[in-house]
Design a protein around this motif. Sequence first.
Motif, PDB file in Angstrom:
ATOM      1  N   VAL A  92       0.871  -1.179   0.000  1.00 49.83           N
ATOM      2  CA  VAL A  92       0.000   0.000   0.000  1.00 49.83           C
ATOM      3  C   VAL A  92       0.906   1.227   0.000  1.00 49.83           C
ATOM      4  O   VAL A  92       1.518   1.554   1.012  1.00 49.83           O
ATOM      5  CB  VAL A  92      -0.938   0.000   1.222  1.00 49.83           C
ATOM      6  N   ASP A  93       1.020   1.889  -1.138  1.00 54.20           N
ATOM      7  CA  ASP A  93       1.929   3.023  -1.317  1.00 54.20           C
ATOM      8  C   ASP A  93       1.134   4.309  -1.115  1.00 54.20           C
ATOM      9  O   ASP A  93       0.237   4.632  -1.886  1.00 54.20           O
ATOM     10  CB  ASP A  93       2.538   2.979  -2.722  1.00 54.20           C
ATOM     11  N   ALA A  94       1.486   5.057  -0.075  1.00 56.85           N
ATOM     12  CA  ALA A  94       0.658   6.183   0.363  1.00 56.85           C
ATOM     13  C   ALA A  94       0.997   7.512  -0.309  1.00 56.85           C
ATOM     14  O   ALA A  94       0.367   8.519  -0.006  1.00 56.85           O
ATOM     15  CB  ALA A  94       0.758   6.350   1.883  1.00 56.85           C
ATOM     16  N   HIS A  95       1.997   7.523  -1.208  1.00 56.58           N
ATOM     17  CA  HIS A  95       2.333   8.802  -1.844  1.00 56.58           C
ATOM     18  C   HIS A  95       3.025   8.539  -3.177  1.00 56.58           C
ATOM     19  O   HIS A  95       4.210   8.210  -3.224  1.00 56.58           O
ATOM     20  CB  HIS A  95       3.246   9.636  -0.945  1.00 56.58           C
ATOM     21  N   MET A  96       2.261   8.674  -4.247  1.00 58.69           N
ATOM     22  CA  MET A  96       2.840   8.571  -5.587  1.00 58.69           C
ATOM     23  C   MET A  96       2.025   9.452  -6.528  1.00 58.69           C
ATOM     24  O   MET A  96       1.022  10.059  -6.129  1.00 58.69           O
ATOM     25  CB  MET A  96       2.891   7.120  -6.071  1.00 58.69           C
ATOM     26  N   HIS A  97       2.480   9.522  -7.779  1.00 57.06           N
ATOM     27  CA  HIS A  97       1.835  10.361  -8.789  1.00 57.06           C
ATOM     28  C   HIS A  97       1.593   9.479 -10.003  1.00 57.06           C
ATOM     29  O   HIS A  97       2.395   9.425 -10.929  1.00 57.06           O
ATOM     30  CB  HIS A  97       2.707  11.565  -9.109  1.00 57.06           C
ATOM     31  N   VAL A  98       0.484   8.768  -9.961  1.00 54.57           N
ATOM     32  CA  VAL A  98       0.273   7.632 -10.844  1.00 54.57           C
ATOM     33  C   VAL A  98       0.103   8.058 -12.291  1.00 54.57           C
ATOM     34  O   VAL A  98       0.721   7.485 -13.195  1.00 54.57           O
ATOM     35  CB  VAL A  98      -0.941   6.811 -10.361  1.00 54.57           C
ATOM     36  N   LEU A  99      -0.732   9.059 -12.540  1.00 59.28           N
ATOM     37  CA  LEU A  99      -0.964   9.467 -13.922  1.00 59.28           C
ATOM     38  C   LEU A  99       0.310  10.049 -14.538  1.00 59.28           C
ATOM     39  O   LEU A  99       0.624   9.797 -15.700  1.00 59.28           O
ATOM     40  CB  LEU A  99      -2.106  10.478 -13.989  1.00 59.28           C
ATOM     41  N   GLU A 100       1.052  10.812 -13.764  1.00 57.12           N
ATOM     42  CA  GLU A 100       2.314  11.365 -14.239  1.00 57.12           C
ATOM     43  C   GLU A 100       3.305  10.251 -14.559  1.00 57.12           C
ATOM     44  O   GLU A 100       3.988  10.271 -15.590  1.00 57.12           O
ATOM     45  CB  GLU A 100       2.901  12.301 -13.186  1.00 57.12           C
ATOM     46  N   GLY A 101       3.397   9.255 -13.674  1.00 55.58           N
ATOM     47  CA  GLY A 101       4.299   8.143 -13.923  1.00 55.58           C
ATOM     48  C   GLY A 101       3.904   7.354 -15.156  1.00 55.58           C
ATOM     49  O   GLY A 101       4.757   6.973 -15.969  1.00 55.58           O
ATOM     50  N   TRP A 493       6.934   8.014  -6.635  1.00 55.51           N
ATOM     51  CA  TRP A 493       7.071   7.708  -8.060  1.00 55.51           C
ATOM     52  C   TRP A 493       6.196   8.635  -8.891  1.00 55.51           C
ATOM     53  O   TRP A 493       5.096   8.938  -8.485  1.00 55.51           O
ATOM     54  CB  TRP A 493       6.653   6.246  -8.301  1.00 55.51           C
ATOM     55  N   PRO A 494       6.678   9.178 -10.021  1.00 54.97           N
ATOM     56  CA  PRO A 494       7.912   8.874 -10.741  1.00 54.97           C
ATOM     57  C   PRO A 494       9.080   9.811 -10.425  1.00 54.97           C
ATOM     58  O   PRO A 494      10.068   9.824 -11.166  1.00 54.97           O
ATOM     59  CB  PRO A 494       7.498   9.059 -12.197  1.00 54.97           C
ATOM     60  N   ILE A 495       8.977  10.604  -9.353  1.00 56.82           N
ATOM     61  CA  ILE A 495      10.124  11.425  -8.969  1.00 56.82           C
ATOM     62  C   ILE A 495      11.324  10.527  -8.690  1.00 56.82           C
ATOM     63  O   ILE A 495      12.466  10.890  -8.957  1.00 56.82           O
ATOM     64  CB  ILE A 495       9.775  12.291  -7.747  1.00 56.82           C
ATOM     65  N   ASP A 496      11.076   9.358  -8.153  1.00 56.76           N
ATOM     66  CA  ASP A 496      12.069   8.307  -8.048  1.00 56.76           C
ATOM     67  C   ASP A 496      11.533   7.076  -8.772  1.00 56.76           C
ATOM     68  O   ASP A 496      10.305   6.910  -8.911  1.00 56.76           O
ATOM     69  CB  ASP A 496      12.340   7.958  -6.583  1.00 56.76           C
ATOM     70  N   PRO A 497      12.414   6.188  -9.223  1.00 54.93           N
ATOM     71  CA  PRO A 497      11.938   4.953  -9.857  1.00 54.93           C
ATOM     72  C   PRO A 497      11.075   4.149  -8.885  1.00 54.93           C
ATOM     73  O   PRO A 497      11.260   4.208  -7.675  1.00 54.93           O
ATOM     74  CB  PRO A 497      13.235   4.203 -10.189  1.00 54.93           C
ATOM     75  N   LEU A 498      10.140   3.409  -9.452  1.00 55.31           N
ATOM     76  CA  LEU A 498       9.287   2.568  -8.614  1.00 55.31           C
ATOM     77  C   LEU A 498      10.040   1.291  -8.288  1.00 55.31           C
ATOM     78  O   LEU A 498      10.106   0.360  -9.101  1.00 55.31           O
ATOM     79  CB  LEU A 498       7.971   2.257  -9.323  1.00 55.31           C
ATOM     80  N   ASP A 499      10.628   1.243  -7.111  1.00 56.74           N
ATOM     81  CA  ASP A 499      11.407   0.086  -6.652  1.00 56.74           C
ATOM     82  C   ASP A 499      11.170  -0.053  -5.156  1.00 56.74           C
ATOM     83  O   ASP A 499      11.968   0.356  -4.324  1.00 56.74           O
ATOM     84  CB  ASP A 499      12.890   0.289  -6.962  1.00 56.74           C
ATOM     85  N   GLU A 500      10.031  -0.657  -4.811  1.00 55.65           N
ATOM     86  CA  GLU A 500       9.589  -0.695  -3.421  1.00 55.65           C
ATOM     87  C   GLU A 500      10.549  -1.474  -2.528  1.00 55.65           C
ATOM     88  O   GLU A 500      10.751  -1.124  -1.356  1.00 55.65           O
ATOM     89  CB  GLU A 500       8.184  -1.313  -3.324  1.00 55.65           C
ATOM     90  N   TRP A 501      11.178  -2.516  -3.060  1.00 54.68           N
ATOM     91  CA  TRP A 501      12.025  -3.354  -2.212  1.00 54.68           C
ATOM     92  C   TRP A 501      13.371  -2.720  -1.950  1.00 54.68           C
ATOM     93  O   TRP A 501      13.951  -2.906  -0.877  1.00 54.68           O
ATOM     94  CB  TRP A 501      12.142  -4.748  -2.817  1.00 54.68           C
ATOM     95  N   LEU A 502      13.872  -1.934  -2.899  1.00 56.82           N
ATOM     96  CA  LEU A 502      15.082  -1.169  -2.623  1.00 56.82           C
ATOM     97  C   LEU A 502      14.828  -0.203  -1.479  1.00 56.82           C
ATOM     98  O   LEU A 502      15.648  -0.054  -0.567  1.00 56.82           O
ATOM     99  CB  LEU A 502      15.535  -0.407  -3.866  1.00 56.82           C
ATOM    100  N   THR A 503      13.685   0.471  -1.494  1.00 57.39           N
ATOM    101  CA  THR A 503      13.404   1.453  -0.457  1.00 57.39           C
ATOM    102  C   THR A 503      13.234   0.795   0.910  1.00 57.39           C
ATOM    103  O   THR A 503      13.640   1.352   1.926  1.00 57.39           O
ATOM    104  CB  THR A 503      12.145   2.260  -0.806  1.00 57.39           C
ATOM    105  N   PRO A 652      17.683  13.140 -13.069  1.00 56.76           N
ATOM    106  CA  PRO A 652      17.509  14.145 -12.015  1.00 56.76           C
ATOM    107  C   PRO A 652      16.258  13.899 -11.203  1.00 56.76           C
ATOM    108  O   PRO A 652      15.446  13.033 -11.516  1.00 56.76           O
ATOM    109  CB  PRO A 652      17.360  15.437 -12.818  1.00 56.76           C
ATOM    110  N   ARG A 653      16.113  14.681 -10.158  1.00 54.34           N
ATOM    111  CA  ARG A 653      14.838  14.741  -9.470  1.00 54.34           C
ATOM    112  C   ARG A 653      13.849  15.507 -10.342  1.00 54.34           C
ATOM    113  O   ARG A 653      14.220  16.280 -11.206  1.00 54.34           O
ATOM    114  CB  ARG A 653      14.978  15.468  -8.132  1.00 54.34           C
ATOM    115  N   GLY A 654      12.562  15.310 -10.082  1.00 54.69           N
ATOM    116  CA  GLY A 654      11.553  15.931 -10.920  1.00 54.69           C
ATOM    117  C   GLY A 654      11.151  17.307 -10.461  1.00 54.69           C
ATOM    118  O   GLY A 654      11.487  17.759  -9.378  1.00 54.69           O
ATOM    119  N   ALA A 655      10.419  17.985 -11.329  1.00 54.29           N
ATOM    120  CA  ALA A 655       9.847  19.292 -10.999  1.00 54.29           C
ATOM    121  C   ALA A 655       8.346  19.136 -10.951  1.00 54.29           C
ATOM    122  O   ALA A 655       7.738  18.604 -11.866  1.00 54.29           O
ATOM    123  CB  ALA A 655      10.249  20.320 -12.041  1.00 54.29           C
ATOM    124  N   CYS A 656       7.727  19.593  -9.873  1.00 51.31           N
ATOM    125  CA  CYS A 656       6.309  19.320  -9.708  1.00 51.31           C
ATOM    126  C   CYS A 656       5.449  20.379 -10.365  1.00 51.31           C
ATOM    127  O   CYS A 656       5.907  21.399 -10.812  1.00 51.31           O
ATOM    128  CB  CYS A 656       5.954  19.177  -8.248  1.00 51.31           C
TER     129      CYS A 656
END
Length: 664
Positions: A92-101, A493-503, A652-656
């Motif tokens: 359960v990922d509580a903070h992402m930007h799905v449509l942007e990703g 995500w997608p400000i960072d790659p979607l890699d839940e297990w790395l995090t 890079p990091r993203g711009a919102c």
Amino acid sequence: MTVRVISSSWLLLAGAICLHLVFATNTHPIADIVFHNGSIHSLDEDSSIHSAMAIKDGYITFLGRDSCARSLIGPDTRLIDLEGRMAMPGLVDAHMHVLEGGSDLLKCSLNYQPLLLREVLSHIQSCLDTDVDKSDDDWLEVIALDYYTLTDSTGGVNKFDLDTLAARRPILVISADRHTRWVNSAALTGSGIDETTSDPAGGIIERLSGSREPSGILQDNAGGLLAGPAPPTLEHNLQAAKAALKLLREEGVTTFQDAEARETSAAAFAAIKDEGSLSARAYFDYVVTSPNSTTAVESLIDDIVNFTQKWDDGSEMNPRPTVKWQAAKLFMDGVILYPANTGAVIEPYLVPTGNGSVWEPDPRPKPEPYWASDILDLTIEQLILNQIDIQVHTDGDLAVRETLNSLERFRSSHGDEYDYRVGLAHNELTDPQDWPRFSKLKADPIMSFQWAQAMPEWIPNTLNSMGPIRSNYLEAWGSIAQSGSRIIYGSDWPIDPLDEWLTIKVAVTRSGDPTNPNSPASLGPPYDGPGLPGPTLTREQAIRAITIESSRFLRADKKIGSLEVGKLADVIILESNYFELPDEEIGRQKVLLTMLGGEVLYVSDGMSFGGIIPRFPNNDTLATALDKKRVGGVRGRSLAANGRQALQRVRPRGACGHGQLHRN
């Protein structure tokens, strides 16, 4: 003889317990699906572990031993043999930007790779060839160009290079740092950019040598002169959402919260739900900006209430995924990363002086929070009173403190009986005085663990801008947890790659993984060592942050987030047992199966689990198209070692979307 009596009695008692568990929980005990022969981690209050689990009509009806599950198996029951593997609740990922990703997945991407000109043009041509349904008026947008490597190898590129492609469409190529745009002649003509066009403020139109003819390279604000690409259509957003959902299934994410949603997201996901393609439980935060005065707060609250009521599907949680709009999103500041330094901080940033070896307090005014205290107080009060939950972007320590102060003033006025959800997202810099206030005020810290890795964004300049004391207070989720708070995870995500297990690995170790291309540690020294200082989380705390704790924040923990009898069967199967892996291998975890409400949505390539056919195939036309559009494929599977390193070096990091440079 005594031993035999005790053993026999125990067997009788165990059988009675099995019968009690079965018949007390379900009057029709024959299961649709039974998991067996595994290590099923429930993540309930007792952290109980079982070898078998039964599911009926999308709900869990039994957890226990294999022997107790046998009476639940009928002729039509599907058996899933775990073969000793670990099963657990869906993520359960509580903070992402799905449509942007998802939108980024649809775009033609050079994936930050150090490519020669012929390789760049070849990939763009393949994207053009894939878009067979596009007209000559449709722009092709290409992202993630390693512009500096390209110019080093060519001496510079211009519009004529893109004009060699077999296309009449306008073509826009955006550099990885988003400062440079490279366009073809069709894009310049369609935008009316010619010899007579002046450079805009903050931008440069590069010219061909010895003339004023635009070369096709537009720097910074000159990109704003372009007439395209057109805003995404509903059909584009539908495809973007489906692309994102595919990636979520593969990661084992069964529930997400989109932390910056607008009507575009609302329309896309409502349509996807109606057509039956929604494959995750969807929660959305309606993003708003600060009004100019307290008198305007009332109309803001009316807008939020009306919008969320309009787009929330009104359904109770059930095996099929629902679309929930129950929260508002506020931005208090930007980012603390140097050189942006737009996060609101208590003490001034440090800046280099002289030859750059000495860092001293910035004499310029510090960035202030985006919301004035009186406006924030009234807005938070009215949102809570109107039963709207809140997520606040707080990157700097002043933004964190001001938000906690506002919540404290609400409690002083109204008491503590309100069952609110106020989440502070990111909290990259926090002051130790505020760590216990999260727990005291029932404020939820929503953290992105991966940012504690040693990475170029920190070393050396951001750490220098923080100074030797504040550098110890970065990504302090371990300290906040030790002060009594339950931590919630959001990938961003997608400000960072979607890699839940790395995090999750970073949560446990505060270090990255040199073998994982999504980790800065893959760059080698100095990024392959310990990350930012501070306490870690236990494995139990880390995995709960992305299951039961994030479910609690979404008010969904009675139905999901743990595997318990009566809860929905949102389940994933892992390649390796998370609780038994060595620390260094946590970030190499793989999800083998994803189930939502008792329905198998995804099965990893090479796995069958008794011939189960998932609802969504892995290699459909969408998957093929996504892989073709990105150099190295969606997950970079075909990249060589230097290509994987380039992802970390150049990406890079993203711009919102609200205009400030920051992680959103």
